[in-house]
Write a protein that holds these residues in place. Structure first.
Motif, PDB file in Angstrom:
ATOM      1  N   MET A   1       0.846  -1.166   0.000  1.00  0.00           N
ATOM      2  CA  MET A   1       0.000   0.000   0.000  1.00  0.00           C
ATOM      3  C   MET A   1       0.894   1.232   0.000  1.00  0.00           C
ATOM      4  SD  MET A   1      -2.604   1.183   2.983  1.00  0.00           S
ATOM      5  CE  MET A   1      -4.181   1.362   2.217  1.00  0.00           C
ATOM      6  N   SER A   2       0.587   2.157  -0.860  1.00  0.00           N
ATOM      7  CA  SER A   2       1.332   3.407  -0.845  1.00  0.00           C
ATOM      8  C   SER A   2       0.429   4.518  -0.342  1.00  0.00           C
ATOM      9  CB  SER A   2       1.844   3.731  -2.245  1.00  0.00           C
ATOM     10  OG  SER A   2       0.762   3.991  -3.102  1.00  0.00           O
ATOM     11  N   TYR A   3       1.027   5.531   0.159  1.00  0.00           N
ATOM     12  CA  TYR A   3       0.273   6.663   0.661  1.00  0.00           C
ATOM     13  C   TYR A   3       1.061   7.924   0.370  1.00  0.00           C
ATOM     14  CZ  TYR A   3       3.440   5.918   4.565  1.00  0.00           C
ATOM     15  OH  TYR A   3       4.550   5.717   5.335  1.00  0.00           O
ATOM     16  N   THR A   4       0.369   9.010   0.292  1.00  0.00           N
ATOM     17  CA  THR A   4       1.031  10.274   0.048  1.00  0.00           C
ATOM     18  C   THR A   4       1.181  11.008   1.371  1.00  0.00           C
ATOM     19  OG1 THR A   4      -1.065  11.361  -0.382  1.00  0.00           O
ATOM     20  CG2 THR A   4       0.091  10.427  -2.287  1.00  0.00           C
ATOM     21  N   LEU A   5       2.046  11.991   1.357  1.00  0.00           N
ATOM     22  CA  LEU A   5       2.328  12.726   2.576  1.00  0.00           C
ATOM     23  C   LEU A   5       1.075  13.331   3.188  1.00  0.00           C
ATOM     24  CD1 LEU A   5       4.451  13.670   4.530  1.00  0.00           C
ATOM     25  CD2 LEU A   5       4.871  15.638   3.070  1.00  0.00           C
ATOM     26  N   LYS A   6       0.137  13.772   2.366  1.00  0.00           N
ATOM     27  CA  LYS A   6      -1.074  14.389   2.900  1.00  0.00           C
ATOM     28  C   LYS A   6      -1.970  13.384   3.628  1.00  0.00           C
ATOM     29  CE  LYS A   6      -3.688  13.857  -1.325  1.00  0.00           C
ATOM     30  NZ  LYS A   6      -4.435  14.456  -2.369  1.00  0.00           N
ATOM     31  N   ASP A   7      -1.804  12.093   3.363  1.00  0.00           N
ATOM     32  CA  ASP A   7      -2.616  11.075   4.016  1.00  0.00           C
ATOM     33  C   ASP A   7      -2.120  10.736   5.421  1.00  0.00           C
ATOM     34  OD1 ASP A   7      -4.160  10.795   1.712  1.00  0.00           O
ATOM     35  OD2 ASP A   7      -2.851   9.236   0.906  1.00  0.00           O
ATOM     36  N   VAL A   8      -0.874  11.054   5.705  1.00  0.00           N
ATOM     37  CA  VAL A   8      -0.245  10.635   6.948  1.00  0.00           C
ATOM     38  C   VAL A   8      -0.435  11.702   8.034  1.00  0.00           C
ATOM     39  CG1 VAL A   8       1.956  10.034   8.042  1.00  0.00           C
ATOM     40  CG2 VAL A   8       1.471   9.284   5.716  1.00  0.00           C
ATOM     41  N   PHE A   9      -0.703  11.244   9.243  1.00  0.00           N
ATOM     42  CA  PHE A   9      -0.734  12.136  10.394  1.00  0.00           C
ATOM     43  C   PHE A   9      -0.070  11.421  11.563  1.00  0.00           C
ATOM     44  CE2 PHE A   9      -4.654   9.753  10.490  1.00  0.00           C
ATOM     45  CZ  PHE A   9      -4.854   9.447  11.823  1.00  0.00           C
ATOM     46  N   TYR A  10       0.153  12.155  12.635  1.00  0.00           N
ATOM     47  CA  TYR A  10       0.894  11.620  13.764  1.00  0.00           C
ATOM     48  C   TYR A  10       0.047  11.643  15.021  1.00  0.00           C
ATOM     49  CZ  TYR A  10       4.630  12.619  10.509  1.00  0.00           C
ATOM     50  OH  TYR A  10       5.414  12.663   9.387  1.00  0.00           O
ATOM     51  N   LEU A  11       0.172  10.616  15.805  1.00  0.00           N
ATOM     52  CA  LEU A  11      -0.424  10.565  17.136  1.00  0.00           C
ATOM     53  C   LEU A  11       0.721  10.387  18.122  1.00  0.00           C
ATOM     54  CD1 LEU A  11      -3.464   8.148  16.644  1.00  0.00           C
ATOM     55  CD2 LEU A  11      -3.496  10.636  16.808  1.00  0.00           C
ATOM     56  N   GLY A  12       0.637  11.068  19.242  1.00  0.00           N
ATOM     57  CA  GLY A  12       1.683  10.963  20.238  1.00  0.00           C
ATOM     58  C   GLY A  12       1.120  10.767  21.630  1.00  0.00           C
ATOM     59  N   SER A  13       1.927  10.161  22.486  1.00  0.00           N
ATOM     60  CA  SER A  13       1.512   9.923  23.861  1.00  0.00           C
ATOM     61  C   SER A  13       2.752   9.760  24.728  1.00  0.00           C
ATOM     62  CB  SER A  13       0.651   8.665  23.937  1.00  0.00           C
ATOM     63  OG  SER A  13       0.224   8.421  25.250  1.00  0.00           O
ATOM     64  N   THR A  14       2.665  10.253  25.957  1.00  0.00           N
ATOM     65  CA  THR A  14       3.730  10.073  26.945  1.00  0.00           C
ATOM     66  C   THR A  14       3.090   9.643  28.256  1.00  0.00           C
ATOM     67  OG1 THR A  14       5.117  11.785  25.960  1.00  0.00           O
ATOM     68  CG2 THR A  14       5.584  11.207  28.251  1.00  0.00           C
ATOM     69  N   HIS A  15       3.744   8.731  28.942  1.00  0.00           N
ATOM     70  CA  HIS A  15       3.277   8.337  30.267  1.00  0.00           C
ATOM     71  C   HIS A  15       4.469   8.267  31.216  1.00  0.00           C
ATOM     72  CE1 HIS A  15       0.682   6.692  33.330  1.00  0.00           C
ATOM     73  NE2 HIS A  15       1.568   5.737  33.543  1.00  0.00           N
ATOM     74  N   GLU A  16       4.247   8.753  32.435  1.00  0.00           N
ATOM     75  CA  GLU A  16       5.262   8.642  33.477  1.00  0.00           C
ATOM     76  C   GLU A  16       5.003   7.372  34.272  1.00  0.00           C
ATOM     77  OE1 GLU A  16       6.837  10.803  37.578  1.00  0.00           O
ATOM     78  OE2 GLU A  16       5.226  11.733  36.416  1.00  0.00           O
ATOM     79  N   TYR A  17       6.004   6.509  34.305  1.00  0.00           N
ATOM     80  CA  TYR A  17       5.932   5.300  35.119  1.00  0.00           C
ATOM     81  C   TYR A  17       6.672   5.609  36.417  1.00  0.00           C
ATOM     82  CZ  TYR A  17       4.228   3.122  30.903  1.00  0.00           C
ATOM     83  OH  TYR A  17       3.475   2.820  29.790  1.00  0.00           O
ATOM     84  N   PRO A  18       5.930   5.877  37.516  1.00  0.00           N
ATOM     85  CA  PRO A  18       6.558   6.319  38.765  1.00  0.00           C
ATOM     86  C   PRO A  18       7.410   5.224  39.407  1.00  0.00           C
ATOM     87  CG  PRO A  18       4.141   6.494  38.864  1.00  0.00           C
ATOM     88  CD  PRO A  18       4.484   5.798  37.603  1.00  0.00           C
ATOM     89  N   ALA A  19       8.612   5.622  39.841  1.00  0.00           N
ATOM     90  CA  ALA A  19       9.538   4.666  40.452  1.00  0.00           C
ATOM     91  C   ALA A  19       8.943   4.004  41.678  1.00  0.00           C
ATOM     92  CB  ALA A  19      10.845   5.355  40.802  1.00  0.00           C
ATOM     93  N   GLY A  20       8.181   4.734  42.464  1.00  0.00           N
ATOM     94  CA  GLY A  20       7.584   4.149  43.667  1.00  0.00           C
ATOM     95  C   GLY A  20       6.645   3.000  43.342  1.00  0.00           C
TER      96      GLY A  20
END
Length: 191
Positions: A1-20
């Motif tokens: 499957m090919s896609y063009t740059l306009k078809d692509v988007f980004y999802l991001g996520s960060t989570h803190e894993y507490p040491a305690g």
């Protein structure tokens, strides 16, 4: 499957894993990421279902929310990743992960990696992380469930007071699915 740059988007996520919370081995966490706005697993009449194709996953393990490296004295060893497996409960120390959830042969795993904090593998040489499983441009992981989970299990407890932050950036595109493909994905992504 090919896609063009306009078809692509980004999802991001960060989570803190507490040491305690992750101070000993075998502590598990599963943190939900809601993607319901991007998937529609119900084909209605002439309309087709829609899935979220994940082509690449980038990740970063850091010692603080700003993305800084972990301190050289930090300890901890974890396997972590992303999955579409549904869980009854979620959160840090949920205890919901089962045997096989962190294995590359899981049909529900999107991305998996391992990380050893600097003091866990002395002398630290910058090769503390290993990517085990990732989707590709040729074979993206197509999600039809409305939630992705960030999953993690500690194998060596984290140093007291030194949290681990794991961030993800997913390269995605929306894909239209015919009924047969949609049904196959729904069967595969149902635990």
């Amino acid at each position: 499957m090919s896609y063009t740059l306009k078809d692509v988007f980004y999802l991001g996520s960060t989570h803190e894993y507490p040491a305690g919370t992750y101070a000993s081995a075998s502590i598990q966490g599963n943190i939900p990421i809601d993607i319901s706005a991007y998937v529609d697993p119900i084909a209605k009449g002439r309309s087709r279902g829609q899935g979220l194709a994940i082509y690449r996953v980038h990740h970063q393990v850091s010692g603080d929310a700003a993305g800084g490296p972990q301190d050289g004295a930090d300890e901890g060893a974890v396997t972590f990743g992303l999955t579409v497996k549904p869980y009854a409960d979620s959160g840090d120390n949920s205890g919901e992960l089962e045997n096989g959830d962190l294995m590359v042969n899981s049909d529900l795993a999107i991305f998996l990696a391992q990380y050893n904090a600097p003091a866990t593998i002395p002398p630290y040489n910058g090769t503390a992380g290993t990517t085990l499983l990732t989707p590709s441009d040729e074979v993206p992981y197509v999600c039809v469930r409305d939630t992705i989970f960030q999953i993690l299990q500690s194998f060596v407890g984290m140093s007291t007071g030194d949290s681990m932050f794991i961030s993800y950036r997913l390269e995605c595109a929306l894909v239209t699915l015919d009924t047969a493909t949609l049904n196959q994905l729904l069967r595969t992504q149902t635990a």
